[in-house]
Design a protein around this motif. Structure first.
Motif, PDB file in Angstrom:
ATOM      1  N   GLN A 167       3.772  -4.106   1.265  1.00 13.53           N
ATOM      2  CA  GLN A 167       2.987  -3.146   0.485  1.00 13.53           C
ATOM      3  C   GLN A 167       2.586  -3.736  -0.860  1.00 13.53           C
ATOM      4  N   THR A 214      -0.136  -6.404  -0.373  1.00 12.78           N
ATOM      5  CA  THR A 214      -1.389  -5.745   0.004  1.00 12.78           C
ATOM      6  C   THR A 214      -2.092  -5.210  -1.233  1.00 12.78           C
ATOM      7  N   GLU A 215      -1.339  -4.521  -2.083  1.00 10.84           N
ATOM      8  CA  GLU A 215      -1.905  -3.958  -3.313  1.00 10.84           C
ATOM      9  C   GLU A 215      -2.463  -5.055  -4.217  1.00 10.84           C
ATOM     10  N   THR A 251       6.741   1.764   8.278  1.00 15.75           N
ATOM     11  CA  THR A 251       6.231   0.585   7.577  1.00 15.75           C
ATOM     12  C   THR A 251       4.738   0.443   7.783  1.00 15.75           C
ATOM     13  N   ALA A 308       2.999   3.022   5.740  1.00 10.28           N
ATOM     14  CA  ALA A 308       3.041   2.735   4.307  1.00 10.28           C
ATOM     15  C   ALA A 308       2.011   1.675   3.926  1.00 10.28           C
ATOM     16  N   VAL A 309       1.857   0.643   4.751  1.00  8.83           N
ATOM     17  CA  VAL A 309       0.853  -0.384   4.458  1.00  8.83           C
ATOM     18  C   VAL A 309      -0.546   0.213   4.512  1.00  8.83           C
ATOM     19  N   THR A 368      -1.190   2.201   1.473  1.00  5.27           N
ATOM     20  CA  THR A 368      -1.462   1.320   0.332  1.00  5.27           C
ATOM     21  C   THR A 368      -2.917   0.863   0.350  1.00  5.27           C
TER      22      THR A 368
END
Length: 453
Positions: free
Chosen positions: A87, A90-91, A119, A122-123, A126
């Protein structure tokens, strides 16, 4: 050169298309290794969108033929740390690229179906916080067709997955055991059926041919069986012996033999014929779809579009606008998961290598990847990357390229540049001639005197 030289795994995402963890590089990247001077800025229309490839590096076991960047899973505690860092990176990379829209996401590995659905969710959350991710965007996860993998399919759909890529590889249990797979043919069939129930028309099957002891007749029977259960997308890959793998060592010791090159080539041609008979259109060297169920994510690679590579060993290609960059960079993330996580926690990302792409380097990738598609490279698409020299100017004057055109392996016309049906199987042998013609043209342009104004 036979068709067998062409069929390496490129449909699993950017990390694999450039040989993550294997030491392999595509011919364009190898040719670029000593040419890192920046090229011209890309048109703004190419900077607004990108795909995201997310690499989950863990597996329960290593297949005997695999040399990708993967590691044994260390349980929920290690997976939780990996999820947190995916995450974070990725951000960070979304901020560096400043893309406005993500057109597709691909979770590859490793075995990403070992990841918790939370998971995956969540990605994706994000990504959605930092760029537009349409409800229609293609979001794929690779699935190992074990009972555990199958049990998580519905949860993955709830997490945001809308396409499955299932590593069937073979419908013969003895071959699956030889390949080191941890599923049976029955597990594969059950997983495919469940995936089709959840995502009808959006299930891809990976199948491997030219396996040890496999005959052309056995391959044709296996394909016929596969046609009765598959969905609308099939990816075919020839088994290749990669140095350092268990199966490579077995072959070196004479404990097994692969089909002869001519037999493997016949298997590829038989597959093309059988898939066509069942309504599949070949749209890339290794990929076949019916009812337009192509992989949009992989098509982005083949069209030379931007993509962000997230996770250990992932590769990316994007312009770092957030750092004031104006040219596309080839980026590689740190391979080893613990080292990668340490870097992500320290500076937000684990980028280990950055290479600014020269104008020639970028065109080499557009050429090498674009010609993998049956439709090839259109004049309009080439102009996005080469406004000065069109396809006719680059390739039309080369005597060596003219020989390829006369042989019928290559076609250059008003549609653009592409391989013929027969030429597509020989692409690896055609590319050196085309890359040399491209390099000569770019060099000649750089030596031209400035025009009077």
């Amino acid at each position: 050169m036979s068709a067998t030289t062409m069929l390496r795994r490129v449909s699993l995402g950017a990390a694999k298309s450039f040989g993550v963890g294997s030491g392999r590089r595509c011919c364009a990247e190898a040719a670029r290794a000593t040419r890192t001077e920046p090229g011209p800025a890309e048109p703004s229309r190419l900077l607004k969108q990108a795909s995201v490839y997310v690499h989950w590096p863990y597996c329960l076991r290593r297949c005997t033929y695999c040399n990708f960047n993967k590691y044994r899973s260390r349980g929920d505690s290690g997976d939780s740390a990996m999820a947190e860092c995916l995450q974070r990176e990725t951000e960070t990379l979304l901020g560096l690229s400043r893309v406005a829209s993500i057109t597709s996401v691909f979770f590859g590995g490793g075995t990403p179906s070992l990841a918790q659905p939370s998971t995956i969710a969540a990605v994706l959350e994000t990504i959605s916080r930092h760029a537009h991710l349409s409800d229609e965007a293609e979001v794929t996860i690779e699935v190992n067709p074990t009972p555990v993998g199958m049990s998580r399919l519905e949860d993955f759909v709830h997490a945001g997955i809308n396409r499955f890529s299932i590593g069937v590889q073979s419908l013969r249990d003895e071959d699956l055991a030889l390949l080191g797979r941890d599923h049976s043919s029955q597990h594969a069939l059950q997983t495919v059926a469940e995936a089709r129930r959840l995502c009808p028309g959006r299930v891809s099957l990976d199948v491997m041919f030219a396996r040890p002891g496999q005959s052309l007749e056995r391959w044709e029977r296996e394909l016929a069986e596969l046609m009765s259960v598959c969905d609308d997308h099939v990816s075919l890959y020839q088994l290749t012996l990669e140095r350092g793998t268990h199966i490579f060592k077995q072959a070196e010791r004479g404990q097994l033999t692969l089909p002869a090159e001519e037999v493997a080539a016949a298997m590829y041609q038989a597959a093309r014929r059988i898939l066509l008979q069942h309504g599949f259109e070949q749209y890339e060297v290794s990929n076949f779809a019916r009812r337009n169920a192509i992989s949009h994510h992989n098509t982005n690679y083949w069209k030379g579009r931007q993509y962000l590579g997230v996770g250990p060993g992932a590769h990316g290609r994007f312009v770092p606008l957030g750092e004031g960059g104006v040219v596309r960079e080839a980026r590689t993330q740190t391979l080893e998961p613990d080292a990668w996580m340490q870097e992500v926690r320290h500076r937000g990302h684990g980028t280990r290598r950055r290479i600014p792409l020269t104008h020639l380097g970028l065109l080499e990738e557009v050429l090498a990847m674009g010609l993998r598609m049956t439709r090839g490279i259109t004049h309009q698409h080439w102009q996005l990357f080469s406004s000065e020299a069109d396809l006719y100017k680059v390739f039309g004057s080369s005597m060596d390229v003219k020989e390829l055109l006369l042989s019928g392996h290559l076609i250059l016309d008003d549609r653009g540049l592409r391989c013929s049906w027969g030429g597509l199987a020989l692409l690896d042998s055609l590319l050196p001639t085309l890359l040399l013609a491209l390099e000569n043209q770019v060099k000649s342009e750089s030596k031209e005197p400035p025009c009077d104004r």
